[in-house]
Design an enzyme around this catalytic site. Structure first.
Site, short mmCIF file in Angstrom:
data_model
loop_
_atom_site.label_atom_id
_atom_site.label_comp_id
_atom_site.label_asym_id
_atom_site.label_seq_id
_atom_site.Cartn_x
_atom_site.Cartn_y
_atom_site.Cartn_z
N CYS A 121 0.84 -1.20 0.00
CA CYS A 121 0.00 0.00 0.00
C CYS A 121 0.88 1.25 0.00
O CYS A 121 1.78 1.39 0.83
CB CYS A 121 -0.90 -0.03 1.23
N GLU A 122 0.63 2.16 -0.93
CA GLU A 122 1.46 3.35 -1.04
C GLU A 122 1.21 4.36 0.08
O GLU A 122 1.99 5.31 0.26
CB GLU A 122 1.25 4.03 -2.39
N HIS A 123 0.14 4.17 0.85
CA HIS A 123 -0.18 5.12 1.91
C HIS A 123 0.55 4.82 3.22
O HIS A 123 0.86 5.73 3.98
CB HIS A 123 -1.69 5.13 2.16
N HIS A 124 0.80 3.53 3.47
CA HIS A 124 1.45 3.17 4.73
C HIS A 124 2.66 2.25 4.53
O HIS A 124 3.30 1.87 5.51
CB HIS A 124 0.44 2.48 5.67
N GLN A 162 -4.98 -0.91 -4.71
CA GLN A 162 -5.47 -2.07 -5.44
C GLN A 162 -6.26 -1.67 -6.68
O GLN A 162 -6.20 -2.36 -7.71
CB GLN A 162 -6.34 -2.92 -4.51
N CYS A 192 -2.63 -2.75 6.16
CA CYS A 192 -2.89 -1.44 6.74
C CYS A 192 -4.28 -1.39 7.36
O CYS A 192 -4.58 -0.50 8.18
CB CYS A 192 -2.74 -0.32 5.69
#
Length: 234
Positions: A121-124, A162, A192
């Site tokens: 996941c690019e956010h976490h 995703q 996440c």
């Protein structure tokens, strides 16, 4: 290092907005956000930079890098990022989906299911892991079945959401096959979600992209039925 760029220092972050984007899994583009100078550094130089900065992260957490168990961690993490889990960022690693003529004139659906998906996941920067199922109708060209697995893995091996991953796989297959009749179905569990925030370990996320003939509900259902079919290959 002269080529190193301080990308974070120039950003003015709204932390509240950043948290909301991360929790809502918002993607800003179908293309992976890359700077124009993304490939000026060699892999070796990137590993050197990441190693140095990850050591700073560990130090900020209060960890003792003189400990024998921890001393090699920054280098291990840096090498893992560049050479393994984020290797799909480098276009040099893009699989060559060479096309072949459909000489035997097979005209029905081709389904490749249960393709392993391992992405982050690019956010976490936490993993999400699951399965991809891909189908297409040939319009005169086919590609090797293993290349479909490689396409999925290539786009998974980068910081992702995703939804974008699903679209990128579909775009690549449409281009490679010269056919709009492609379908992509991904189901995965996001760490996440399971290890932070709501900490729900049971839920999974499904994303799909149906194109061409797969927009037809009956064709979609055939595809889903194939996915659900249990086959004993032992």
């Amino acid at each position: 290092m002269s080529k190193e760029k301080n990308a974070v220092g120039s950003l003015e972050l709204d932390h509240t907005e950043a948290d909301e984007i991360g929790d809502d899994h918002i993607s800003t583009s179908v293309k992976t956000p890359l700077r124009e100078d993304a490939f000026e550094l060699t892999d070796g130089e990137k590993i050197e930079v990441i190693e140095k900065h990850f050591a700073k992260i560990m130090e900020a957490l209060g960890l003792d890098l003189n400990d024998e168990s921890l001393s090699g961690t920054p280098q291990r993490v840096a090498k893992m990022y560049v050479k393994e889990i984020f290797k799909g960022l480098n276009p040099k690693n893009r699989p060559d989906a060479r096309k072949f003529g459909n000489k035997y004139e097979y005209g029905d659906m081709v389904v490749v299911k249960n393709i392993n998906v391992t992405s982050f996941c690019e956010h976490h920067f936490l993993p999400f892991i699951g399965k991809a199922h891909v189908a297409y109708y040939s319009t005169g060209k086919v590609i090797g079945l293993s290349k479909i697995n490689r396409v999925v893995d290539y786009y998974a091996r980068r910081p992702q959401v995703q939804e974008r991953l699903t679209l990128q796989i579909a775009d690549e297959l449409e281009t490679a096959l010269e056919s709009k009749d492609v379908a992509v179905f991904i189901e995965s569990k996001h760490f996440c979600v399971s290890t932070r925030g709501i900490q729900d370990r049971e839920s999974s996320t499904v994303t799909t992209d149906y194109r061409g003939q797969f927009k037809d509900e009956i064709t979609q259902q055939r595809f889903i039925d194939y996915i659900k079919t249990q086959t004993d290959m032992a």
